[in-house]
Design a protein around this motif. Structure first.
Motif, PDB file in Angstrom:
ATOM      1  N   ILE B  15     123.482 -19.334  38.335  1.00 50.36           N
ATOM      2  CA  ILE B  15     124.461 -19.820  37.364  1.00 50.36           C
ATOM      3  C   ILE B  15     124.705 -21.315  37.595  1.00 50.36           C
ATOM      4  CG2 ILE B  15     126.874 -19.665  36.630  1.00 50.36           C
ATOM      5  CD1 ILE B  15     126.750 -16.683  37.373  1.00 50.36           C
ATOM      6  N   GLY B  16     124.678 -22.069  36.509  1.00 47.53           N
ATOM      7  CA  GLY B  16     124.928 -23.504  36.583  1.00 47.53           C
ATOM      8  C   GLY B  16     123.688 -24.367  36.770  1.00 47.53           C
ATOM      9  N   GLN B  17     122.578 -23.737  37.131  1.00 49.12           N
ATOM     10  CA  GLN B  17     121.342 -24.505  37.265  1.00 49.12           C
ATOM     11  C   GLN B  17     120.796 -24.860  35.889  1.00 49.12           C
ATOM     12  OE1 GLN B  17     118.881 -21.966  39.870  1.00 49.12           O
ATOM     13  NE2 GLN B  17     119.125 -23.517  41.477  1.00 49.12           N
ATOM     14  N   SER B  18     119.874 -25.798  35.887  1.00 49.92           N
ATOM     15  CA  SER B  18     119.234 -26.186  34.631  1.00 49.92           C
ATOM     16  C   SER B  18     117.730 -25.996  34.752  1.00 49.92           C
ATOM     17  CB  SER B  18     119.559 -27.640  34.285  1.00 49.92           C
ATOM     18  OG  SER B  18     119.051 -28.495  35.295  1.00 49.92           O
ATOM     19  N   VAL B  60     121.468 -19.167  17.199  1.00 48.71           N
ATOM     20  CA  VAL B  60     122.154 -19.124  18.492  1.00 48.71           C
ATOM     21  C   VAL B  60     121.819 -20.357  19.328  1.00 48.71           C
ATOM     22  CG1 VAL B  60     122.444 -16.625  18.592  1.00 48.71           C
ATOM     23  CG2 VAL B  60     120.279 -17.630  19.347  1.00 48.71           C
ATOM     24  N   PRO B  61     122.210 -21.556  18.887  1.00 49.19           N
ATOM     25  CA  PRO B  61     121.800 -22.769  19.605  1.00 49.19           C
ATOM     26  C   PRO B  61     122.648 -23.138  20.811  1.00 49.19           C
ATOM     27  CG  PRO B  61     123.082 -23.347  17.678  1.00 49.19           C
ATOM     28  CD  PRO B  61     122.944 -21.847  17.669  1.00 49.19           C
ATOM     29  N   ASN B  62     123.846 -22.540  20.921  1.00 48.24           N
ATOM     30  CA  ASN B  62     124.775 -22.974  21.965  1.00 48.24           C
ATOM     31  C   ASN B  62     124.207 -22.737  23.360  1.00 48.24           C
ATOM     32  OD1 ASN B  62     126.572 -23.714  20.002  1.00 48.24           O
ATOM     33  ND2 ASN B  62     127.799 -21.853  20.141  1.00 48.24           N
ATOM     34  N   PRO B  75     109.747 -28.449  24.041  1.00 47.08           N
ATOM     35  CA  PRO B  75     110.442 -27.874  25.195  1.00 47.08           C
ATOM     36  C   PRO B  75     111.865 -27.441  24.864  1.00 47.08           C
ATOM     37  CG  PRO B  75     110.336 -30.254  25.369  1.00 47.08           C
ATOM     38  CD  PRO B  75     109.532 -29.893  24.163  1.00 47.08           C
ATOM     39  N   LEU B  76     112.303 -26.395  25.536  1.00 47.34           N
ATOM     40  CA  LEU B  76     113.668 -25.869  25.389  1.00 47.34           C
ATOM     41  C   LEU B  76     114.406 -26.090  26.700  1.00 47.34           C
ATOM     42  CD1 LEU B  76     115.678 -24.119  23.628  1.00 47.34           C
ATOM     43  CD2 LEU B  76     114.780 -22.148  24.895  1.00 47.34           C
ATOM     44  N   ARG B  77     115.545 -26.733  26.624  1.00 48.09           N
ATOM     45  CA  ARG B  77     116.294 -27.101  27.809  1.00 48.09           C
ATOM     46  C   ARG B  77     117.567 -26.268  27.926  1.00 48.09           C
ATOM     47  NH1 ARG B  77     115.739 -29.743  32.710  1.00 48.09           N
ATOM     48  NH2 ARG B  77     117.731 -30.658  33.331  1.00 48.09           N
ATOM     49  N   LEU B  78     117.784 -25.687  29.123  1.00 47.68           N
ATOM     50  CA  LEU B  78     119.051 -25.040  29.461  1.00 47.68           C
ATOM     51  C   LEU B  78     119.748 -25.932  30.466  1.00 47.68           C
ATOM     52  CD1 LEU B  78     117.017 -22.637  28.669  1.00 47.68           C
ATOM     53  CD2 LEU B  78     118.603 -21.180  29.929  1.00 47.68           C
ATOM     54  N   GLU B  79     120.917 -26.429  30.137  1.00 48.51           N
ATOM     55  CA  GLU B  79     121.589 -27.382  31.014  1.00 48.51           C
ATOM     56  C   GLU B  79     122.422 -26.703  32.082  1.00 48.51           C
ATOM     57  OE1 GLU B  79     121.076 -30.405  31.313  1.00 48.51           O
ATOM     58  OE2 GLU B  79     120.080 -31.017  29.466  1.00 48.51           O
ATOM     59  N   LEU B  80     123.202 -25.728  31.704  1.00 50.41           N
ATOM     60  CA  LEU B  80     124.066 -25.008  32.646  1.00 50.41           C
ATOM     61  C   LEU B  80     123.841 -23.518  32.425  1.00 50.41           C
ATOM     62  CD1 LEU B  80     127.373 -27.072  32.214  1.00 50.41           C
ATOM     63  CD2 LEU B  80     125.937 -26.987  34.272  1.00 50.41           C
ATOM     64  N   ALA B  81     122.931 -22.964  33.179  1.00 50.51           N
ATOM     65  CA  ALA B  81     122.538 -21.579  32.925  1.00 50.51           C
ATOM     66  C   ALA B  81     123.705 -20.612  33.117  1.00 50.51           C
ATOM     67  CB  ALA B  81     121.393 -21.187  33.839  1.00 50.51           C
ATOM     68  N   ALA B  82     123.784 -19.650  32.206  1.00 48.96           N
ATOM     69  CA  ALA B  82     124.824 -18.617  32.261  1.00 48.96           C
ATOM     70  C   ALA B  82     124.153 -17.240  32.188  1.00 48.96           C
ATOM     71  CB  ALA B  82     125.789 -18.790  31.097  1.00 48.96           C
ATOM     72  N   PRO B  83     124.791 -16.210  32.731  1.00 48.42           N
ATOM     73  CA  PRO B  83     124.196 -14.867  32.681  1.00 48.42           C
ATOM     74  C   PRO B  83     123.853 -14.418  31.257  1.00 48.42           C
ATOM     75  CG  PRO B  83     126.014 -14.895  34.225  1.00 48.42           C
ATOM     76  CD  PRO B  83     126.039 -16.232  33.532  1.00 48.42           C
ATOM     77  N   SER B  84     124.608 -14.897  30.272  1.00 47.72           N
ATOM     78  CA  SER B  84     124.338 -14.515  28.877  1.00 47.72           C
ATOM     79  C   SER B  84     123.007 -15.052  28.372  1.00 47.72           C
ATOM     80  CB  SER B  84     125.457 -15.022  27.969  1.00 47.72           C
ATOM     81  OG  SER B  84     125.532 -16.437  28.032  1.00 47.72           O
ATOM     82  N   GLN B  85     122.423 -15.964  29.126  1.00 50.85           N
ATOM     83  CA  GLN B  85     121.125 -16.516  28.717  1.00 50.85           C
ATOM     84  C   GLN B  85     119.949 -15.757  29.330  1.00 50.85           C
ATOM     85  OE1 GLN B  85     122.195 -20.654  29.825  1.00 50.85           O
ATOM     86  NE2 GLN B  85     121.822 -21.168  27.678  1.00 50.85           N
ATOM     87  N   LEU B 110     113.463 -14.878  31.568  1.00 55.68           N
ATOM     88  CA  LEU B 110     114.435 -15.632  32.358  1.00 55.68           C
ATOM     89  C   LEU B 110     115.582 -14.731  32.766  1.00 55.68           C
ATOM     90  CD1 LEU B 110     115.554 -18.363  33.411  1.00 55.68           C
ATOM     91  CD2 LEU B 110     116.701 -18.603  31.210  1.00 55.68           C
ATOM     92  N   THR B 111     115.903 -14.780  34.048  1.00 55.06           N
ATOM     93  CA  THR B 111     117.059 -14.058  34.580  1.00 55.06           C
ATOM     94  C   THR B 111     118.003 -15.060  35.218  1.00 55.06           C
ATOM     95  OG1 THR B 111     115.692 -12.110  35.034  1.00 55.06           O
ATOM     96  CG2 THR B 111     117.833 -12.231  36.127  1.00 55.06           C
ATOM     97  N   VAL B 112     119.272 -14.991  34.820  1.00 56.07           N
ATOM     98  CA  VAL B 112     120.293 -15.871  35.395  1.00 56.07           C
ATOM     99  C   VAL B 112     121.241 -15.009  36.226  1.00 56.07           C
ATOM    100  CG1 VAL B 112     122.104 -17.551  34.935  1.00 56.07           C
ATOM    101  CG2 VAL B 112     120.121 -17.396  33.414  1.00 56.07           C
ATOM    102  N   VAL B 113     121.347 -15.346  37.507  1.00 52.34           N
ATOM    103  CA  VAL B 113     122.157 -14.519  38.416  1.00 52.34           C
ATOM    104  C   VAL B 113     123.279 -15.349  39.072  1.00 52.34           C
ATOM    105  CG1 VAL B 113     120.303 -12.916  38.867  1.00 52.34           C
ATOM    106  CG2 VAL B 113     120.576 -14.936  40.328  1.00 52.34           C
TER     107      VAL B 113
END
Lengths: 109, 113
Positions: B15-18, B60-62, B75-85, B110-113
């Motif tokens: 969580i919180g990683q990018s 669902v762009p948020n 490329p698709l960027r995740l800035e602050l990864a959340a479990p919902s992603q 992708l798994t966000v833990v």
């Protein structure tokens, strides 16, 4: 708004039995409709599209504008048909497809 | 001809990683798309692009960002990864002639833990 509904998340039939995957759409214009398939551990690929009126791998789908449906049918299911199936709608002039929720089809031996 | 190539195939994030999910196509397609696939929810469009330098939001762009500096890469960027992603992400492309001509990548789980 455009919407595609696949009412069955899971569908299980026996080998050799007929199979029908339901797809209903909501769109006021003349749609283009497609079926995509995703076999286990593979990427999505186009199965068929309504304008071509073709039969692919024994599957057919007929557009029924009166019932706003585009059901996918096969008279005799085979085990290799087990996959995830997505119905998709292309609104006129749109730049992207609208996908349904998908139906996971399992063919039992 | 590789088609649409996605990397990585699998990733676990805290969580919180990018991170950036890469997508490259070699078919000279103008249109490119990012979808996420959640169980029982089908495919949801995140972002799409109609050509280099042009991007637009999907359903669902948020939590995501994209760029399209070249025709080939999206490329698709995740800035602050959340479990919902946590999801499976698919990139797709098509040429200008027909919407049915989507070519999909093999996906990134992708798994966000």
């Amino acid at each position: 708004a455009q919407r595609v509904t696949q009412p069955e998340k899971l569908l299980s039939v026996f080998k050799g039995a007929p199979v029908e995957l339901k797809c209903n759409y909501s769109y006021s214009g003349s749609p283009e409709l497609f079926w995509y398939v995703q076999y286990s551990r593979q990427r999505l690929q186009l199965l068929l599209r309504h304008i071509s009126r073709e039969s692919i791998k024994g599957f057919t789908a007929d557009l029924n504008k009166g019932e706003t449906s585009f059901h996918l049918k096969k008279p005799f299911a085979q085990e290799e048909d087990s996959a995830m199936y997505y119905c998709a709608l292309a609104p006129q002039g749109a730049q992207k497809l609208v996908f349904g929720q998908g139906t996971r089809l399992t063919i039992n031996p | 001809n590789a088609g649409v190539t996605q990397t990585p195939k699998f990733r676990i994030l805290k969580i919180g990683q990018s991170m950036t999910l890469q997508c490259t196509q070699d078919m000279n397609h103008n249109y490119m798309y990012w979808y996420r696939q959640d169980p029982g929810m089908g495919l949801k469009l995140i972002y799409y692009s109609v050509g280099a330098g042009i991007t637009d939001k999907g359903e669902v762009p948020n939590g995501y960002n994209v760029s399209r500096s070249t025709t080939e890469d999206f490329p698709l960027r995740l800035e602050l990864a959340a479990p919902s992603q946590t999801s499976v992400y698919f990139c797709a492309s098509r040429n200008s002639r027909g919407l049915y001509g989507y070519t999909f990548g093999s996906g990134t789980r992708l798994t966000v833990v």
